[in-house]
Design a protein around this motif. Sequence first.
Motif, PDB file in Angstrom:
ATOM      1  N   ILE A 208       0.877  -1.171   0.000  1.00 41.09           N
ATOM      2  CA  ILE A 208       0.000   0.000   0.000  1.00 41.09           C
ATOM      3  C   ILE A 208       0.914   1.220   0.000  1.00 41.09           C
ATOM      4  CG2 ILE A 208      -1.681   1.340   1.320  1.00 41.09           C
ATOM      5  CD1 ILE A 208      -2.675  -1.319   2.510  1.00 41.09           C
ATOM      6  N   TRP A 209       0.829   2.003  -1.065  1.00 37.91           N
ATOM      7  CA  TRP A 209       1.580   3.266  -1.126  1.00 37.91           C
ATOM      8  C   TRP A 209       0.613   4.344  -0.681  1.00 37.91           C
ATOM      9  CZ3 TRP A 209       3.677   2.030  -6.717  1.00 37.91           C
ATOM     10  CH2 TRP A 209       4.549   0.931  -6.624  1.00 37.91           C
ATOM     11  N   ALA A 210       0.839   4.834   0.512  1.00 39.16           N
ATOM     12  CA  ALA A 210      -0.185   5.588   1.233  1.00 39.16           C
ATOM     13  C   ALA A 210      -0.503   6.942   0.604  1.00 39.16           C
ATOM     14  CB  ALA A 210       0.250   5.785   2.682  1.00 39.16           C
ATOM     15  N   ALA A 211      -1.724   7.397   0.894  1.00 36.01           N
ATOM     16  CA  ALA A 211      -2.111   8.781   0.610  1.00 36.01           C
ATOM     17  C   ALA A 211      -1.373   9.682   1.593  1.00 36.01           C
ATOM     18  CB  ALA A 211      -3.616   8.950   0.770  1.00 36.01           C
ATOM     19  N   SER A 212      -1.304  10.969   1.293  1.00 37.59           N
ATOM     20  CA  SER A 212      -0.698  11.938   2.210  1.00 37.59           C
ATOM     21  C   SER A 212      -1.722  12.340   3.273  1.00 37.59           C
ATOM     22  CB  SER A 212      -0.256  13.186   1.440  1.00 37.59           C
ATOM     23  OG  SER A 212       0.806  12.859   0.572  1.00 37.59           O
ATOM     24  N   PRO A 213      -1.242  12.865   4.407  1.00 37.06           N
ATOM     25  CA  PRO A 213      -2.185  13.334   5.425  1.00 37.06           C
ATOM     26  C   PRO A 213      -3.103  14.423   4.874  1.00 37.06           C
ATOM     27  CG  PRO A 213       0.068  13.321   6.291  1.00 37.06           C
ATOM     28  CD  PRO A 213       0.162  13.025   4.826  1.00 37.06           C
ATOM     29  N   THR A 214      -4.360  14.397   5.302  1.00 34.88           N
ATOM     30  CA  THR A 214      -5.290  15.478   4.983  1.00 34.88           C
ATOM     31  C   THR A 214      -4.919  16.691   5.838  1.00 34.88           C
ATOM     32  OG1 THR A 214      -7.072  13.957   4.423  1.00 34.88           O
ATOM     33  CG2 THR A 214      -7.716  16.194   5.052  1.00 34.88           C
ATOM     34  N   THR A 215      -4.835  17.852   5.218  1.00 35.88           N
ATOM     35  CA  THR A 215      -4.497  19.069   5.957  1.00 35.88           C
ATOM     36  C   THR A 215      -5.572  20.122   5.701  1.00 35.88           C
ATOM     37  OG1 THR A 215      -3.197  19.888   4.099  1.00 35.88           O
ATOM     38  CG2 THR A 215      -1.999  18.676   5.802  1.00 35.88           C
TER      39      THR A 215
ATOM     40  N   TYR B 164      -1.324   8.772  10.744  1.00 38.42           N
ATOM     41  CA  TYR B 164      -2.010  10.027  10.420  1.00 38.42           C
ATOM     42  C   TYR B 164      -3.344   9.741   9.740  1.00 38.42           C
ATOM     43  CZ  TYR B 164       0.189   9.285   5.790  1.00 38.42           C
ATOM     44  OH  TYR B 164       0.615   8.764   4.593  1.00 38.42           O
ATOM     45  N   ALA B 165      -4.188  10.777   9.718  1.00 43.58           N
ATOM     46  CA  ALA B 165      -5.511  10.683   9.103  1.00 43.58           C
ATOM     47  C   ALA B 165      -5.448  11.181   7.665  1.00 43.58           C
ATOM     48  CB  ALA B 165      -6.508  11.518   9.905  1.00 43.58           C
ATOM     49  N   SER B 166      -6.157  10.472   6.772  1.00 40.40           N
ATOM     50  CA  SER B 166      -6.220  10.884   5.372  1.00 40.40           C
ATOM     51  C   SER B 166      -7.566  10.482   4.795  1.00 40.40           C
ATOM     52  CB  SER B 166      -5.101  10.217   4.576  1.00 40.40           C
ATOM     53  OG  SER B 166      -5.203  10.558   3.211  1.00 40.40           O
ATOM     54  N   ASN B 167      -8.346  11.455   4.344  1.00 39.04           N
ATOM     55  CA  ASN B 167      -9.690  11.191   3.825  1.00 39.04           C
ATOM     56  C   ASN B 167     -10.482  10.386   4.850  1.00 39.04           C
ATOM     57  OD1 ASN B 167      -9.484  12.609   1.252  1.00 39.04           O
ATOM     58  ND2 ASN B 167      -7.849  11.153   0.847  1.00 39.04           N
ATOM     59  N   LYS B 168     -10.978   9.183   4.477  1.00 37.22           N
ATOM     60  CA  LYS B 168     -11.745   8.407   5.456  1.00 37.22           C
ATOM     61  C   LYS B 168     -10.910   7.287   6.076  1.00 37.22           C
ATOM     62  CE  LYS B 168     -16.171   9.261   3.170  1.00 37.22           C
ATOM     63  NZ  LYS B 168     -17.253   8.658   2.364  1.00 37.22           N
ATOM     64  N   SER B 169      -9.608   7.325   5.841  1.00 35.06           N
ATOM     65  CA  SER B 169      -8.724   6.252   6.311  1.00 35.06           C
ATOM     66  C   SER B 169      -7.730   6.755   7.348  1.00 35.06           C
ATOM     67  CB  SER B 169      -7.922   5.670   5.134  1.00 35.06           C
ATOM     68  OG  SER B 169      -8.775   5.160   4.143  1.00 35.06           O
TER      69      SER B 169
ATOM     70  N   GLY C 112       0.662  18.197   2.535  1.00 36.89           N
ATOM     71  CA  GLY C 112       0.647  16.831   3.036  1.00 36.89           C
ATOM     72  C   GLY C 112       1.968  16.110   2.888  1.00 36.89           C
ATOM     73  N   ASN C 113       3.014  16.816   2.418  1.00 34.37           N
ATOM     74  CA  ASN C 113       4.321  16.173   2.297  1.00 34.37           C
ATOM     75  C   ASN C 113       4.910  15.943   3.673  1.00 34.37           C
ATOM     76  OD1 ASN C 113       4.272  16.481  -0.598  1.00 34.37           O
ATOM     77  ND2 ASN C 113       4.765  18.637  -0.262  1.00 34.37           N
TER      78      ASN C 113
ATOM     79  N   GLN D  80      -3.507  13.974  -1.654  1.00 34.06           N
ATOM     80  CA  GLN D  80      -4.411  14.228  -0.541  1.00 34.06           C
ATOM     81  C   GLN D  80      -5.861  14.025  -0.944  1.00 34.06           C
ATOM     82  OE1 GLN D  80      -2.793  18.268   0.358  1.00 34.06           O
ATOM     83  NE2 GLN D  80      -2.743  17.515   2.452  1.00 34.06           N
ATOM     84  N   LYS D  81      -6.169  14.252  -2.216  1.00 36.84           N
ATOM     85  CA  LYS D  81      -7.543  14.134  -2.702  1.00 36.84           C
ATOM     86  C   LYS D  81      -7.673  12.893  -3.591  1.00 36.84           C
ATOM     87  CE  LYS D  81      -9.289  18.494  -1.789  1.00 36.84           C
ATOM     88  NZ  LYS D  81      -9.170  18.715  -0.363  1.00 36.84           N
TER      89      LYS D  81
END
Length: 609
Positions: A9-16, A35-40, A307-308, A327-328
């Motif tokens: 899993i290549w993660a999404a960036s944190p939601t900011t 960290y939190a990102s979208n709904k995950s 989100g970097n 992030q999106k």
Amino acid sequence: MMSIVSEAIWAASPTTTRGQPTPLSSDPKGERVAYASNKSIFLRNIDNPAISKQYTAHTSQTSVARFSPSGYYVASGDVSGTVRVWDCVGEGATKGEYHIISGRINDIAWDGDSQRIIAVGDGKERFGHCITADSGNSVGEISGHSSQINSVSIRQQRPLRAVTGSDDTSLVFYHGAPFKFNTNLRGQHSRFVFGTAFSPDGNVFGSVGADKKIWLFDGKTGEQKTAIGDGVHTGSIFGISWSKDSKQFVTASADQTVRIWDAEAGKAVQTWRMGEEGVVSIPDQQMGVVWPSGRSDGLVISVDLEGNLNYLIPGSQKPTQVVRGHQKNVTAAAISDSTFFTGSFEGRIRAWDISTGLADKVDGDGHSNYVAGLTATSAKGEPQVYSVGWDDSLRSISVPTKTFTGSSTSLKFQPKCVTTTSGTVLIVAPESIELYNDGESVGSFPVKYTPTTIAASGSTVAVGGDDKLVHIYTLSGTTLKDASTELRRATSPISALAFSANGERLAVGAANGKIYAFEAGGEWKLITDRWSAHTARITSLAWDESAEAAASGSLDTNVMVWSVKDPGKRIKALNAHKDGVTGVAWAGVGKVVSTGGDAAVKVWKVSGL
């Protein structure tokens, strides 16, 4: 037996959010960051960021995740006021789901025994609560604030103490357990309080906020000790985190800096400034920071507004690594050799190295809005990717240099989809197919139906319509000619098309989730109409190199792989991407990459084809 298993899993960036802290947490060993990102919630390996775990049980936008001091559990919160406690070592099983407040959870803290949790945020009748992690029983109350609480910290030793910081500019100090109001600390901060943190030894706690001030207090009594760094940070301070020896702490600020402070001397001992020198850059605002304990290299990790994740080693001047992503939700994808390109809802394009699992940004002036399509080609020598976006522009990207090349081509329409063959770029417009070469318009081909998607191979062009037909054309030079062939099988609008690499097969996906495979050319014989297991719109299709297997992605969140030899057989990765799959590609033999609504990229190992 055919099988598909998750390889990475290549993660999404944190939601900011601008003007709001982004919490980061690390496990006690200093191996992972949460960290939190979208709904995950993502738990990401620090030393190899291409390794991560994803927790998907929240049903609304997540806001914070905190590892327990034991390292066995994570408590995470979302905007609906729900806190979930889950196992982060095994399978990620949920231990408890607790409704805390009627609004966003802004922060969570654990006690030193990993037994109690305080969760705080933006509620209606209260702004937080104290509960036991295993049963949700009340162990005190959070009171004394008149507006939302942004942060909470618990002293890890006995006697138990806790502190909260709020938009009402005050801190509240609690005695526990059970936790109860002890004192209201007013007059230190003059604006929103964004961060609070006890030192690991429990002797002091610090607070930071929008007034750019840092205050230190006695950890046992809550008495104000000292204000430090007056006038040093020139923007809101969003985060504070202590070193494991309790002698230093680190702060992150909207002024684009991360600073290490000596608590005793009250002075900054190291400063990192992100972005170009002397240039004010909003994306480089530092929204959060964590100083992972349990490491020998002293690494600090900060997160910026984009989100970097910036990896900062004391003594170095610049980040030693910047971990990037989306992030999106990802809206388009294309693969070029060993680079997977993804484009997202707000216009960001990332280039993922298939061998390392890390994303690069594409340099230069990109899209400012929804990326509607990406397509890869090597027709002009060096590999290129073309992108179209809802800023109504066409861009080209050099794959080797990961840079936007040439200038942006302004389209006079909103593009739906893009493909390319023999150097010509074909774009689906609302009522026509538009042809471009080297960024110049070279032709327009009006159609009598509403075109939805396009694919091309050699001189053959297939266009899907919402008339449920696939229309076949021949490209000669820069003119499209109607081949007066229509593929009539689908019972709902065409939503995805893909030719095999050898151009001999065409896969057709429809809005009702059905997939059809045809022989390309000649009589366009139907190979199979039995590829039907998806329950929602097919968004993407890709053939493997042998053209014996195809991968599909759908809004139903699933990725499936199908066999031509045995059409009734299929393998599926369920819930591959929360909120839908939007791109699939083969990255060599037996390897599928996918992306979608969770802004992450997944790698799947496919065997037994």
